[in-house]
Scaffold this active site. Structure first.
Site, PDB file in Angstrom:
ATOM      1  N   MET A 276       5.049   3.087   1.014  1.00  0.00           N
ATOM      2  CA  MET A 276       6.521   2.422   1.991  1.00  0.00           C
ATOM      3  C   MET A 276       6.914   3.507   2.843  1.00  0.00           C
ATOM      4  SD  MET A 276       8.625  -0.067   2.801  1.00  0.00           S
ATOM      5  CE  MET A 276      10.106   0.429   3.894  1.00  0.00           C
TER       6      MET A 276
ATOM      7  N   ASN B 209      10.082   4.798   3.866  1.00  0.00           N
ATOM      8  CA  ASN B 209      11.778   4.649   3.333  1.00  0.00           C
ATOM      9  C   ASN B 209      11.988   6.598   3.723  1.00  0.00           C
ATOM     10  OD1 ASN B 209      11.699   2.719   1.263  1.00  0.00           O
ATOM     11  ND2 ASN B 209      10.630   3.727  -0.245  1.00  0.00           N
TER      12      ASN B 209
ATOM     13  N   GLY C 244       1.297  -1.181   0.408  1.00  0.00           N
ATOM     14  CA  GLY C 244      -0.164  -0.084   0.240  1.00  0.00           C
ATOM     15  C   GLY C 244       1.062   1.217  -0.412  1.00  0.00           C
TER      16      GLY C 244
ATOM     17  N   HIS D 207       0.253   6.729   9.206  1.00  0.00           N
ATOM     18  CA  HIS D 207       0.899   4.894   8.901  1.00  0.00           C
ATOM     19  C   HIS D 207       2.758   5.701   8.843  1.00  0.00           C
ATOM     20  CE1 HIS D 207       1.255   0.750  10.081  1.00  0.00           C
ATOM     21  NE2 HIS D 207       1.826   1.502   9.157  1.00  0.00           N
ATOM     22  N   GLU D 208       2.609   5.839   7.863  1.00  0.00           N
ATOM     23  CA  GLU D 208       3.366   6.065   6.823  1.00  0.00           C
ATOM     24  C   GLU D 208       4.801   7.032   7.352  1.00  0.00           C
ATOM     25  OE1 GLU D 208       4.473   3.489   5.007  1.00  0.00           O
ATOM     26  OE2 GLU D 208       2.903   2.529   5.377  1.00  0.00           O
TER      27      GLU D 208
END
Length: 653
Positions: free
Chosen positions: A291, A293, A289, A324-325
């Site tokens: 990532m 990084n 969904g 969330h990320e």
């Protein structure tokens, strides 16, 4: 013929044995990387890319063989320069069937101490959306990356484990009309022959391999207004949206709403955003969904590219995924799990934090019980004997992939919510902030995190209680028996492992359960008693001199548990459902359903409870409370009821 067959079998056996003699999980501790210098030539229309990786390492002992990771590479040259400046020729060999484990063998024995590995190579662009991969759209070619969990080894030779955090110095050679993105800002751009350019990026903070990011192609770049300075941060943060050609105009909503969420996260962690810039990359094709990084988060396009006219559901997905990320920029990136058996904490924390951030970002968005709903969903799979524990051992590559599931994300988030409720929101936050300070730009284990929470609160028992939920599968059921006397009331609690099968409860497991019992008196009067349930049976004294009208042993529905009551206490709870908050009603619905499934309550009690728990003061229950029993009621109507009675039962339900 028999002799030939026997010899062949022996040779095959020896070959198999030799093939198996390599690190199946973690690499040896004898080599530690300290810095990477990467130079990659990335022309996305090609079938392959080329690169050169230079890795500074420390050898703890003399050796002529170094284990590392490299997947599908063709090495054109390899060498190791030792601490005395001597250059040793080397050979890079991937172990067949190992999933990218490789050995670098030198012509001479290397002395202990600092050394520099230098490998030049070519490799195919991945077509499974892993590592460094190519994707095409509307006649244009792009390259994106997805390094988590163990795909960096397909992009550059590396020590592809989360415990190895080092700075990176990255250079990319690309077409002069292509945009190039990595984790840090560009510091230099040089024009080369043949329509190419060399982009040099600023050295990174210490990062693990799985957080390295690349995006190359005819990308749109939307330069947004920088994220403003705050009391915690004395610098602005450059913010950009990166999308495929022609799609940048759809980035406004996502970029406009980034700053308030990031500031909420900074305030919670008590520390500024840890990286130099923030790029949001909408990838054409992306397997995950999103990532996290460092400084260059990659998302599926649908999560970022839309406008104000988008559906409410799409906007909610954006808020939760983006929160969330960005939470990972601290928990996961700034402080990283030492090994994949602790990935549960990385993902569970970000899941738990996304709901907390979303509630503050949009108080009217009804995000409040989503963490509870996820936790209750995890309980369904955790109810079976085949369920795995949260902190599952990771002994090979398959174990790593299997660690990303509902137990990791949702059960882990539920366990965190339970301990936050027990410690208190601010006390728990103090522990999180202590953890960030202790392990900044380093790695930590789950036990380290639990110890930080405990230390911040002068607690000597929280770690063991936490680990009782991490190291065994299953859902505890807590039976609560209320007893009243002249001096007041107490509740006797007993625990067992819940089983979805109709059988006697199992007592072969025991948790150390932090829980809070709510007791109700006259009207809306409530009191709470909290304790850690260390044994299978314990008694908790309730506050006050009188006998309460009802009890629920799961305040705010925050416990990762199901509760059981006798028929009389269920009836008392049903009679006072208006004094429960929505989270408690949702948890009560789940516990009632679980009790019905296991045969602990009869169908008449179940039906009475459903009617009561959906009967709220305003006459209309919250959407998630109202929808919770739908599946079970449908099953009852379609499975347990005779055809001639079905219409009447459906009307009743």
């Amino acid at each position: 013929m028999r002799l030939f067959s026997a010899v062949t079998a022996i040779l095959c056996s020896l070959s198999a044995s030799a093939a198996e003699d390599y690190p199946k999980a973690q690499l040896p501790d004898s080599v530690t990387p300290t810095k990477y210098a990467l130079e990659l030539t990335v022309l996305p229309e090609k079938e392959s890319f080329s690169g050169r990786t230079v890795i500074d390492v420390i050898l703890s002992e003399q050796t002529s063989q170094i284990w590392l990771h490299a997947l599908d590479f063709t090495s054109s040259s390899a060498s190791v320069t030792d601490s005395a400046g001597r250059k040793h020729a080397a050979t890079l060999t991937e172990v067949a069937g190992s999933g990218g484990v490789a050995k670098l063998t030198t012509s001479d024995v290397l002395p202990a101490g600092p050394a520099k590995i230098d490998i030049a190579y070519t490799a195919p662009f991945n077509r499974r959306l892993e590592g460094l991969y190519r994707t095409d759209e509307d006649g244009e070619s792009y390259a994106f990356s997805q390094m988590e969990p163990i795909f960096a080894r397909g992009a550059f030779p590396s020590f592809d484990e989360p415990r190895f955090k080092t700075p990176y110095e990255t250079t990319l050679i690309v077409h002069d009309n292509h945009v190039t993105i990595s984790n840090t800002p560009t510091v230099r751009e040089e024009k080369l022959d043949g329509g190419l350019k060399r982009i040099t990026f600023a050295p990174s903070k210490p990062l693990p391999t799985y957080l390295i990011a690349f995006a190359v192609g005819p990308l749109d770049v939307v330069e947004w207004k920088p994220i403003r300075k705050t009391a915690l941060r004395d610098r602005e943060i450059p913010l950009r949206g990166i999308a495929a050609k022609g799609k940048g105009k759809l980035f406004s909503y996502a970029l406009e709403n980034t700053e308030p969420m990031l500031v909420i996260l900074e305030e919670y962690f008590g520390s500024p955003y840890p990286y130099e810039k923030l790029d949001l990359i909408a990838a054409i094709d992306f397997s995950a969904g999103a990532m996290e990084n460092a400084g260059a988060i990659v998302y599926r396009e649908v999560l970022m590219l839309f406008d104000e006219k988008a559906s409410l559901n799409q906007k909610r997905r954006y808020v939760l995924t983006h929160a969330h990320e960005m939470a990972h920029q601290w928990f996961g990136n700034l402080v990283t799990p030492a090994w994949w058996n602790d990935i549960w904490l990385n993902e569970a924390f970000a899941t738990w934090m996304e709901y907390k951030t979303a509630r503050k970002f949009d108080p009217n968005g009804e995000y409040g019980r989503l963490n509870l709903a996820g936790s209750l969903g995890a309980m369904r799979s955790d109810s079976w004997r085949s369920a795995r524990r949260i902190a599952n051992p990771v002994d090979n590559n398959d174990d790593i992939s299997n660690a990303f599931d509902g137990i990791t994300y949702e059960k882990g988030g539920g366990v965190l919510a339970m301990f936050e409720r027990y410690y208190g929101e601010e006390a728990f936050r103090r522990g999180v902030q202590l953890h960030m300070r202790r392990f900044e730009h380093g790695v930590a284990t789950s036990r380290d995190f639990m110890q930080s929470i405990a230390d911040a609160n002068g607690d000597s028992s929280g770690v063991a209680a936490f680990e009782s939920f991490l190291n065994q599968a299953g859902v505890p059921t807590v039976r609560a028996d209320l007893k009243c006397g002249k001096s007041g009331a107490d509740v006797t609690l007993s625990q067992s492992r819940y089983s979805a099968r109709v059988e006697a409860p199992t007592t072969d497991q025991r948790w150390q359960i932090p829980l809070c019992i709510v007791a109700g008196g006259k009207g809306a009067e409530r009191s709470t008693a909290c304790a850690v349930m260390y044994e299978r049976r314990t008694t908790v004294k309730l506050p006050g001199p009188s006998c309460p009208a009802w009890v629920i042993p799961n305040a705010d529905g925050a416990g990762y548990l199901r509760f059981s009551l006798d028929r009389k206490e269920w009836a008392a709870l049903f009679a006072h459902v208006n004094e429960l908050n929505p989270s408690e009603r949702l948890a009560a619905l789940d516990s009632l359903d679980a009790a019905f499934t296991s045969g602990a309550v009869e169908i008449d009690t179940y039906a009475e409870g459903i009617q009561a728990l959906l009967n709220t003061p305003g006459g209309m229950p919250e959407w998630d409370v109202a929808s919770a029993p739908i599946s079970r009621l449908g099953w009852i109507a379609n499975t347990l009821v005779r055809d001639q009675h079905r219409d009447g039962v459906v009307d009743y339900l």
